[in-house]
Design an enzyme around this catalytic site. Structure first.
Site, short mmCIF file in Angstrom:
data_model
loop_
_atom_site.label_atom_id
_atom_site.label_comp_id
_atom_site.label_asym_id
_atom_site.label_seq_id
_atom_site.Cartn_x
_atom_site.Cartn_y
_atom_site.Cartn_z
CE1 TYR A 113 -3.73 -2.30 0.12
CE2 TYR A 113 -2.67 -3.43 1.85
CZ TYR A 113 -3.72 -3.47 0.86
OH TYR A 113 -4.46 -4.46 0.70
N PRO A 126 -11.07 -0.62 -3.29
CG PRO A 126 -11.11 -2.58 -2.08
CD PRO A 126 -10.80 -1.09 -2.02
CG HIS A 348 -7.51 -2.57 0.23
ND1 HIS A 348 -7.45 -3.19 1.18
CD2 HIS A 348 -7.64 -3.30 -1.00
CE1 HIS A 348 -7.75 -4.48 0.87
NE2 HIS A 348 -7.97 -4.57 -0.35
N PRO A 434 -18.19 -24.02 -1.49
CG PRO A 434 -20.37 -23.18 -0.68
CD PRO A 434 -19.30 -23.95 -0.10
CB SER A 559 -11.18 -10.95 -3.16
OG SER A 559 -11.03 -10.79 -1.98
N1 COA Z 1 -19.94 -29.62 2.44
C1 COA Z 1 -20.72 -28.78 2.68
N2 COA Z 1 -20.47 -27.63 3.29
C2 COA Z 1 -19.34 -27.02 3.04
C3 COA Z 1 -18.30 -27.80 2.49
C4 COA Z 1 -18.50 -29.24 2.34
N3 COA Z 1 -17.48 -29.93 1.93
N4 COA Z 1 -17.44 -26.76 2.58
C5 COA Z 1 -17.47 -25.64 3.05
N5 COA Z 1 -18.72 -25.79 3.46
C6 COA Z 1 -19.79 -24.68 4.05
C7 COA Z 1 -18.91 -24.00 5.20
O1 COA Z 1 -19.19 -24.84 6.58
C8 COA Z 1 -19.75 -22.60 5.32
O2 COA Z 1 -20.78 -22.46 5.90
P1 COA Z 1 -21.44 -21.52 6.45
O3 COA Z 1 -22.22 -20.61 5.36
O4 COA Z 1 -22.58 -22.08 7.21
O5 COA Z 1 -20.51 -20.76 7.27
C9 COA Z 1 -19.80 -22.38 3.86
O6 COA Z 1 -19.87 -23.63 3.01
C10 COA Z 1 -18.71 -21.34 3.10
O7 COA Z 1 -17.51 -22.15 3.22
P2 COA Z 1 -16.27 -22.08 1.92
O8 COA Z 1 -17.02 -21.66 0.68
O9 COA Z 1 -15.52 -23.38 1.93
O10 COA Z 1 -15.65 -20.69 2.16
P3 COA Z 1 -15.24 -19.80 3.58
O11 COA Z 1 -16.45 -19.34 4.08
O12 COA Z 1 -14.33 -20.67 4.66
O13 COA Z 1 -14.36 -18.66 3.19
C11 COA Z 1 -12.29 -17.79 2.21
C12 COA Z 1 -13.17 -19.06 2.34
C13 COA Z 1 -11.03 -18.20 1.63
C14 COA Z 1 -12.89 -16.95 1.53
C15 COA Z 1 -11.95 -17.34 3.61
O14 COA Z 1 -11.16 -18.34 4.37
C16 COA Z 1 -11.30 -16.04 3.86
O15 COA Z 1 -10.14 -16.02 3.98
N6 COA Z 1 -11.85 -15.01 3.90
C17 COA Z 1 -11.42 -13.82 4.05
C18 COA Z 1 -10.96 -13.18 2.46
C19 COA Z 1 -10.86 -12.00 2.43
O16 COA Z 1 -10.07 -11.31 3.40
N7 COA Z 1 -11.25 -11.19 1.32
C20 COA Z 1 -11.24 -9.90 1.28
C21 COA Z 1 -9.82 -9.38 0.84
S1 COA Z 1 -9.76 -7.77 0.75
C1 HC5 Z 2 -14.99 -4.51 -0.59
C2 HC5 Z 2 -14.11 -5.59 -1.43
C3 HC5 Z 2 -12.52 -5.70 -1.00
C4 HC5 Z 2 -11.92 -6.57 -1.67
C5 HC5 Z 2 -10.39 -6.21 -1.89
C6 HC5 Z 2 -9.57 -7.38 -2.02
O1 HC5 Z 2 -9.78 -8.36 -2.11
O2 HC5 Z 2 -8.32 -6.82 -1.66
C7 HC5 Z 2 -7.26 -8.10 -1.76
C8 HC5 Z 2 -6.45 -7.80 -0.45
C9 HC5 Z 2 -5.44 -8.71 0.01
O3 HC5 Z 2 -4.48 -8.51 0.50
O4 HC5 Z 2 -5.64 -9.95 -0.49
C10 HC5 Z 2 -6.36 -7.52 -2.97
N1 HC5 Z 2 -6.84 -7.91 -4.35
C11 HC5 Z 2 -7.94 -6.88 -4.73
C12 HC5 Z 2 -5.59 -7.61 -5.36
C13 HC5 Z 2 -7.28 -9.31 -4.27
#
Ligand code: COA
Ligand code: HC5
Length: 631
Positions: A113, A126, A348, A434, A559
């Site tokens: 950043y 974003p 961000h 999912p 993401s």
């Molecule tokens: N069978 C049935 N259900 C399942 C399953 C399976 N094999 N695998 C997963 N599921 C269910 C989970 O239990 C969960 O249930 P819930 O909705 O009741 O909580 C749901 O499906 C979703 O799980 P999944 O799709 O595997 O993803 P997750 O919610 O664990 O998310 C990530 C995965 C990578 C997105 C998460 O770990 C993460 O890191 N999130 C942050 C990302 C982030 O910071 N994004 C923004 C960046 S700026």
């Molecule tokens: C409001 C939605 C924001 C999503 C932003 C996001 O995913 O940022 C990522 C941050 C990180 O450290 O993984 C970076 N990315 C946009 C390049 C995937």
């Protein structure tokens, strides 16, 4: 490291010394519940060196040639030798981890950043597209804005008194630090490196910034007894602002913040030479957040609506429209149109998407439940208009910023859409993750267009650890490579295809589990490279290698940002020939955004979106057909 500027904690990253104790961004209040929770969180581990190197080679398999892979194999062997440079850097990194609260977070904040010189617009900040609201005029726009403000203040009260519920992932509590950075904060441009200021450390700001027709206002949102203004009171104040900013010929001062960071830093210094300007800028920076009351934009057809509003949230539509109606360095800016379109854009550096999504969910719940509390009609002071003296130098900088921004706006190719065939529920019913299913569908879509896979980034949360941010889940894997090649091969049996699909989805989910436990490879490799820079040793060959460049050229940057509200996040690609893909999977449908650059002849957002829809459906059909053939 942490400089105190007046009453403000500012992180000046350039002044960081190697190995010093770093608290990346000071939390609002140290003693208390928040602090106790934070202290109880585990520290981010440094994964074992050989584990990372092995996984690195495996990850390269689907994205580099056999020849490149063999060469890299050799470099990795040399790096991993007993007593070699790899081991020395690993030991240094482990020492750093022992001395700091989080060995990664400060390096990451700087590199990803504050030292990144690209404009924050499109390249970093974003946008979030919110469901279209049921109003069509200025009264509706102001009423909704008033409710938004009241909802955010309600959320803020949980931050202020440390009653925000601690979130969890996979049953483990998460670091809550990011929540303490999203309000009353701002990025500040600097040459070489920006800084990030959180103004709520001591005296908490009590105003928000309102922008209308490029004119900025300071709106105090608390009564003298400390209670927040009611929706009625806020509405009346917004009306006053609206009426006193009807002129549309004002200089779009905010457009300066869309520039390349070095240009913006220069323009910023010119701007704040004037005392009045400096005071106005400070007022924007210190404010709790911003509401941008946007001017009407031309209507588009229903099928273009989402993509159009997504673009408005990301960049404001260019200098003719609403890009000057922002201060892009402000951490949180809500954007409210007159036609019911609304959303936000956020800077961000301080936070990932999920805390923003949680704030939005709270605000939406609040808007549903809180109907007008009758307010005492005590007349409130007119909100202060922030003055700017525009010299010829500033005017020149604004013109340059307009030109650059308009080029960026023309270059933005974005497709936002709702996938309506099914949502998370169907995928779960098939005992699949999912998120992993979506990622594998994206690999299939990309492979079908390009006939090859490319390095793919998916954000994984590291918030299980104190001050954790993100690591990378790599969706182009050995397993996904086998599946995407088999899927359209007429020689393959359906049963075999579905097995390969399940294996690819499960491998993705397994890597996700490793990533969120701090065992992924990307940040570890990043850390080893940075350790070499800090230790002043020659950058090891593995980081100068073609494979490394290919592995970090993310043609797909993706993401998941889940939210209860039916909203959609969007961001730009991270390479000139890449895509940005963000999604919010709901129970029975999924919201997607796909972005690309028009200047790249090889990419096309609508095309990838179309292939993605097809891949999601084809994988579903394959599952359903093979399920029924088993009966
Ligand atoms: N069978 C049935 N259900 C399942 C399953 C399976 N094999 N695998 C997963 N599921 C269910 C989970 O239990 C969960 O249930 P819930 O909705 O009741 O909580 C749901 O499906 C979703 O799980 P999944 O799709 O595997 O993803 P997750 O919610 O664990 O998310 C990530 C995965 C990578 C997105 C998460 O770990 C993460 O890191 N999130 C942050 C990302 C982030 O910071 N994004 C923004 C960046 S700026
Ligand atoms: C409001 C939605 C924001 C999503 C932003 C996001 O995913 O940022 C990522 C941050 C990180 O450290 O993984 C970076 N990315 C946009 C390049 C995937």
């Amino acid at each position: 490291m942490l400089a105190t500027l007046g009453r403000v904690m500012v992180l000046k990253s350039t002044s960081l010394r190697p190995g010093c104790l770093v608290r990346p961004i000071a939390p609002t209040k140290l003693p208390g519940r928040y602090f106790a929770h934070q202290k109880s969180l585990p520290r981010l581990p440094v994964p074992p060196l050989l584990q990372t190197l092995e996984r690195y080679l495996l990850m390269l398999e689907p994205i580099v040639s056999q020849e490149e892979l063999e060469h890299t194999n050799q470099l990795v062997k040399e790096f991993a030798q007993k007593g070699g440079v790899g081991a020395r850097l690993q030991a240094s990194l482990e020492r750093r981890a022992g001395k700091t609260e989080n060995w990664l977070s400060d390096w990451w904040l700087r590199t990803a950043y504050l030292e990144n010189r690209l404009p924050v617009v499109i390249h970093s900040s974003p946008g979030v597209l919110l469901p279209k609201q049921d109003y069509h005029d200025r009264q509706g726009q102001l009423r909704f804005s008033a409710k938004l403000i009241a909802g955010v203040l309600d959320f803020k009260s949980m931050i202020d008194n440390e009653t925000l519920p601690v979130e969890s992932l996979g049953g483990r509590p998460l670091c809550m630090n990011q929540y303490y950075q999203i309000l009353s904060s701002c990025r500040i441009p600097g040459s070489k490196s920006d800084s990030f200021a959180n103004y709520s450390v001591t005296k908490k700001p009590a105003h928000v910034t309102i922008v209308h027709n490029f004119q900025f206002f300071e709106l105090f949102v608390y009564n003298s007894d400390g209670s927040p203004l009611t929706v009625d009171q806020l509405y009346m104040q917004l009306e006053k602002i609206w009426h006193s900013s009807l002129q549309t010929n004002k200089e779009p001062i905010g457009i300066l913040s869309t520039g390349h960071r070095n240009s913006w830093a220069n323009a910023y210094n010119t701007l704040i030479k004037d005392k009045v300007n400096k005071e106005s800028v400070k007022c924007i920076q210190r404010s709790i957040f911003t509401i941008c009351l946007d001017a009407p934009v031309p209507k588009v057809s229903d099928d273009l609506y989402m993509s159009h509003v997504g673009a408005q949230m990301l960049h404001g539509g260019g200098s003719r429209w609403n890009s000057g109606n922002r201060w892009f360095d402000k951490t949180l800016q809500f954007v409210v149109g007159e036609d019911g379109s609304c959303g936000l854009v956020y800077e961000h550096s301080s936070s990932e998407g999920p805390p923003i999504a949680a704030l939005l969910d709270h605000v939406f719940e609040y808007c549903k439940t809180s109907e007008m509390v009758r307010s005492p009609m005590i007349p409130l002071a007119m909100p202060r208009k922030l003055r700017f003296n525009i010299t010829s130098d500033i005017k020149r900088d604004i013109e340059k910023a307009k030109q650059n921004l308009n080029m960026m706006v023309r270059d933005m190719d974005i497709k936002c859409f709702v996938f309506e065939h099914f949502g998370k529920d169907f995928v779960k019913s098939q005992r699949l993750s999912p998120d992993a299913y979506i990622q594998i569908a994206l690999q299939l879509a990309y492979y079908r267009i390009y006939g090859e896979q490319r390095a793919t980034y998916e954000s994984a949360s590291l918030r299980m650890f104190h001050l954790g941010r993100t690591d990378t889940i790599r969706s182009a894997s050995v397993e996904s490579s086998v599946f995407v090649r088999a899927m359209d091969n007429p020689q393959e049996q359906k049963q075999n295809k579905v097995t390969l699909m399940r294996q690819a989805v499960q491998a993705h989910r397994a890597y996700t589990d490793l990533a969120i436990k701090g065992q992924a490879i990307d940040r570890h490799l990043f850390g080893l490279k940075h350790q070499a820079i800090e230790d002043l040793v020659r950058i090891p060959e593995i980081f100068m290698d073609t494979s490394y460049a290919v592995a970090f050229h993310f043609n797909l940057s993706t993401s998941q940002v889940p939210a209860k509200a039916d909203c959609l996040m969007c961001f730009g690609p991270v390479v000139p020939d890449g895509y940005g893909v963000c999604y919010n999977p709901m129970d029975n449908h999924m919201n997607f955004s796909v972005s690309a650059f028009n200047s790249c002849a090889e990419t096309n957002a609508a095309k990838l979106a179309h292939y993605l829809e097809r891949a999601l459906v084809d994988m579903r059909d394959l599952i359903v057909q093979t399920n029924s053939s088993k009966l």
